[in-house]
Design an enzyme around this catalytic site. Structure first.
Site, PDB file in Angstrom:
ATOM      1  N   LYS A  80     -53.438 -14.688  32.345  1.00 14.08           N
ATOM      2  CA  LYS A  80     -52.101 -14.459  31.800  1.00 14.08           C
ATOM      3  C   LYS A  80     -51.860 -12.961  31.707  1.00 14.08           C
ATOM      4  O   LYS A  80     -52.792 -12.199  31.460  1.00 14.08           O
ATOM      5  CB  LYS A  80     -52.001 -15.065  30.381  1.00 14.08           C
ATOM      6  N   ASN A 180     -34.883 -23.409  28.348  1.00 12.48           N
ATOM      7  CA  ASN A 180     -35.073 -24.053  29.652  1.00 12.48           C
ATOM      8  C   ASN A 180     -35.809 -25.382  29.525  1.00 12.48           C
ATOM      9  O   ASN A 180     -35.310 -26.419  29.958  1.00 12.48           O
ATOM     10  CB  ASN A 180     -35.859 -23.112  30.576  1.00 12.48           C
ATOM     11  N   VAL A 181     -37.008 -25.343  28.940  1.00 11.93           N
ATOM     12  CA  VAL A 181     -37.806 -26.578  28.860  1.00 11.93           C
ATOM     13  C   VAL A 181     -37.137 -27.575  27.908  1.00 11.93           C
ATOM     14  O   VAL A 181     -36.952 -28.751  28.244  1.00 11.93           O
ATOM     15  CB  VAL A 181     -39.252 -26.262  28.398  1.00 11.93           C
TER      16      VAL A 181
HETATM   17  P1  NAD Z   1     -36.793 -20.255  26.863  1.00 10.08           P
HETATM   18  O1  NAD Z   1     -36.822 -18.834  26.431  1.00 10.08           O
HETATM   19  O2  NAD Z   1     -35.859 -20.679  27.938  1.00 10.08           O
HETATM   20  O3  NAD Z   1     -36.486 -21.217  25.599  1.00 10.08           O
HETATM   21  C1  NAD Z   1     -37.035 -21.038  24.341  1.00 10.08           C
HETATM   22  C2  NAD Z   1     -35.914 -21.304  23.349  1.00 10.08           C
HETATM   23  O4  NAD Z   1     -36.468 -21.358  22.048  1.00 10.08           O
HETATM   24  C3  NAD Z   1     -34.831 -20.230  23.341  1.00 10.08           C
HETATM   25  O5  NAD Z   1     -33.565 -20.849  23.475  1.00 10.08           O
HETATM   26  C4  NAD Z   1     -35.007 -19.556  21.991  1.00 10.08           C
HETATM   27  O6  NAD Z   1     -33.770 -19.079  21.456  1.00 10.08           O
HETATM   28  C5  NAD Z   1     -35.569 -20.695  21.165  1.00 10.08           C
HETATM   29  N1  NAD Z   1     -36.317 -20.336  19.978  1.00 10.08           N
HETATM   30  C6  NAD Z   1     -37.139 -19.280  19.761  1.00 10.08           C
HETATM   31  N2  NAD Z   1     -37.658 -19.340  18.527  1.00 10.08           N
HETATM   32  C7  NAD Z   1     -37.152 -20.451  17.934  1.00 10.08           C
HETATM   33  C8  NAD Z   1     -37.314 -21.057  16.676  1.00 10.08           C
HETATM   34  N3  NAD Z   1     -38.104 -20.537  15.740  1.00 10.08           N
HETATM   35  N4  NAD Z   1     -36.632 -22.197  16.413  1.00 10.08           N
HETATM   36  C9  NAD Z   1     -35.839 -22.749  17.341  1.00 10.08           C
HETATM   37  N5  NAD Z   1     -35.643 -22.224  18.566  1.00 10.08           N
HETATM   38  C10 NAD Z   1     -36.297 -21.090  18.855  1.00 10.08           C
HETATM   39  O7  NAD Z   1     -38.315 -20.596  27.229  1.00 10.08           O
HETATM   40  P2  NAD Z   1     -38.822 -21.885  28.025  1.00 10.08           P
HETATM   41  O8  NAD Z   1     -39.038 -21.512  29.442  1.00 10.08           O
HETATM   42  O9  NAD Z   1     -37.978 -23.060  27.691  1.00 10.08           O
HETATM   43  O10 NAD Z   1     -40.256 -22.065  27.373  1.00 10.08           O
HETATM   44  C11 NAD Z   1     -40.399 -22.629  26.080  1.00 10.08           C
HETATM   45  C12 NAD Z   1     -41.866 -22.728  25.728  1.00 10.08           C
HETATM   46  O11 NAD Z   1     -42.555 -23.508  26.708  1.00 10.08           O
HETATM   47  C13 NAD Z   1     -42.611 -21.381  25.685  1.00 10.08           C
HETATM   48  O12 NAD Z   1     -43.590 -21.442  24.672  1.00 10.08           O
HETATM   49  C14 NAD Z   1     -43.287 -21.296  27.043  1.00 10.08           C
HETATM   50  O13 NAD Z   1     -44.442 -20.481  27.025  1.00 10.08           O
HETATM   51  C15 NAD Z   1     -43.648 -22.754  27.252  1.00 10.08           C
HETATM   52  N6  NAD Z   1     -43.809 -23.120  28.655  1.00 10.08           N
HETATM   53  C16 NAD Z   1     -42.777 -22.954  29.510  1.00 10.08           C
HETATM   54  C17 NAD Z   1     -42.934 -23.325  30.830  1.00 10.08           C
HETATM   55  C18 NAD Z   1     -41.792 -23.204  31.813  1.00 10.08           C
HETATM   56  O14 NAD Z   1     -41.877 -23.814  32.889  1.00 10.08           O
HETATM   57  N7  NAD Z   1     -40.726 -22.488  31.484  1.00 10.08           N
HETATM   58  C19 NAD Z   1     -44.151 -23.852  31.292  1.00 10.08           C
HETATM   59  C20 NAD Z   1     -45.183 -24.030  30.367  1.00 10.08           C
HETATM   60  C21 NAD Z   1     -45.006 -23.668  29.047  1.00 10.08           C
END
Ligand code: NAD
Length: 345
Positions: A80, A180-181
């Site tokens: 990472k 996103n997720v």
């Molecule tokens: P993202 O930034 O698109 O979405 C995260 C969302 O969470 C944002 O909208 C943000 O405003 C919100 N957020 C932050 N803190 C918060 C809180 N305390 N309460 C409520 N909402 C809050 O990121 P993502 O790509 O959706 O990833 C989300 C998680 O999944 C991360 O931990 C990431 O490491 C993990 N992840 C993502 C992927 C991927 O394919 N994108 C793959 C594996 C793991």
């Protein structure tokens, strides 16, 4: 703890502190393991309160990637990168090109992709300097729809284990984070007939997902203690801690966020409350699997099959946990270590 003791304790192969002042670039690149293949893991861009906090994040996330990739059946190890955001907004062209140059010098030992704070456009900037990057727009692009699909299959498996059926129709799912997720997961769950409660610190994100799915919005402070069948943490890590665990009112926790447990002992605290916790690196493997399409040239049909396979991996982890009287987190780590050991032999 002295740095080499830390590396020994966390079993890291190599940690690099990378610096390019002209680009405003400071990053930590952690390679946890290359036993099964190149260390694959995303690049996170984040403002850390201290350098120690960035190092801890890089070490935890990279070790998680080793287990995630091993359990997903990938010929890959784990790594990472975290880029430390400073006080002034960075020039993203310079920043990610500098990052690409450091990755290039590793000669393929580390392959990166998107993570929190980075985009497919940033991956394209890295790609100007190195081929060791995935998640490009002209390739599989944004991994999050695939991550969400994997979380969905993991949730079906958890439901089977807890309620005897994969069906999620009529179940109430609370999703923390509507990015996103979380957003893609919400759409899949709506199609499956689940009822949704969502939250996001960015109100616009929650509203967008609510409009698309009919989900009810609650405040970010309330989401972890919302009454629901399933809680899906899809924001940041470390949300399952001494404060939140006693208040959780869901029977199952399964989500996409990396490192949801603040510390390993919190797996025990959840088990003591009878809450079924699916380790995040098992559930969220869909994203790395999508990267494998670009990396290993898999056809898309293979990707669908592998992501559906997350369902059976979860069931296998839960079987081991039951047979050995251990938490699903310990069972997942045991299964991953077994696969790495087989690979080593
Ligand atoms: P993202 O930034 O698109 O979405 C995260 C969302 O969470 C944002 O909208 C943000 O405003 C919100 N957020 C932050 N803190 C918060 C809180 N305390 N309460 C409520 N909402 C809050 O990121 P993502 O790509 O959706 O990833 C989300 C998680 O999944 C991360 O931990 C990431 O490491 C993990 N992840 C993502 C992927 C991927 O394919 N994108 C793959 C594996 C793991």
């Amino acid at each position: 703890m002295p740095i080499f003791d830390t590396l020994a304790a966390t079993e890291h192969e190599q940690v690099l502190f990378c610096h390019d002042p002209a680009a405003g670039y400071r990053a930590i690149l952690a390679i946890h393991s290359t036993t099964l293949g190149p260390a694959i893991g995303g690049t996170r861009l984040w403002r850390y309160p201290t350098e120690d906090a960035a190092l801890v994040d890089a070490l935890r996330l990279s070790a998680g990637m080793t287990y995630k990739n091993a359990l997903a059946g990938l010929p890959a190890g784990g790594g990472k990168a975290v880029i430390l955001l400073g006080d002034t907004p960075p020039d993203r062209d310079q920043l990610f090109r500098a990052h690409g140059r450091f990755i290039e010098r590793l000669g393929g030992r580390f392959v990166t992709g998107e993570d929190v704070g980075t985009t497919p456009e940033d991956m394209a900037r890295i790609h100007l300097e190195t081929a060791h990057v995935k998640g490009l727009v002209q390739g599989m692009g944004d991994p999050s729809p695939w991550t969400a699909r994997g979380v969905f299959h993991a949730m079906r498996a958890a439901a089977r284990s807890r309620w005897g059926t994969d069906a999620l129709a009529g179940r109430k799912v609370a999703i923390q984070g509507s990015g996103n997720v979380g957003g893609h997961l919400a759409r899949l769950l709506t199609e499956a007939g689940a009822q949704l409660v969502i939250a996001d610190v960015d109100a616009a994100h929650a509203e967008r997902v609510a409009r698309a799915t009919g989900a009810t919005i609650v405040s970010p402070d309330a989401i972890l203690r919302t009454e629901a069948d399933v809680l899906a943490p899809c924001a940041l890590g470390g949300v399952l801690d001494d404060q939140s665990i006693p208040e959780i009112r869901a029977e199952i926790i399964v989500g996409g966020a990396n490192n949801q447990l603040l510390a390993p002992r919190h797996a025990g605290a959840l088990a003591a409350r009878g809450i079924l916790f699916i380790p995040d690196y098992v559930a969220s493997a869909g994203g790395v699997l999508s990267g494998a399409v670009d990396l290993f040239g898999w056809p898309r049909s293979e990707l669908e099959r592998k992501i559906e396979g997350i369902h059976d991996t979860v069931l296998r982890v839960l079987e081991i946990a039951k047979a050995e009287g251990m938490s699903p987190s310990d069972a997942a780590e045991r299964l991953a270590r077994r696969r790495i050991e087989e690979g080593r032999r």
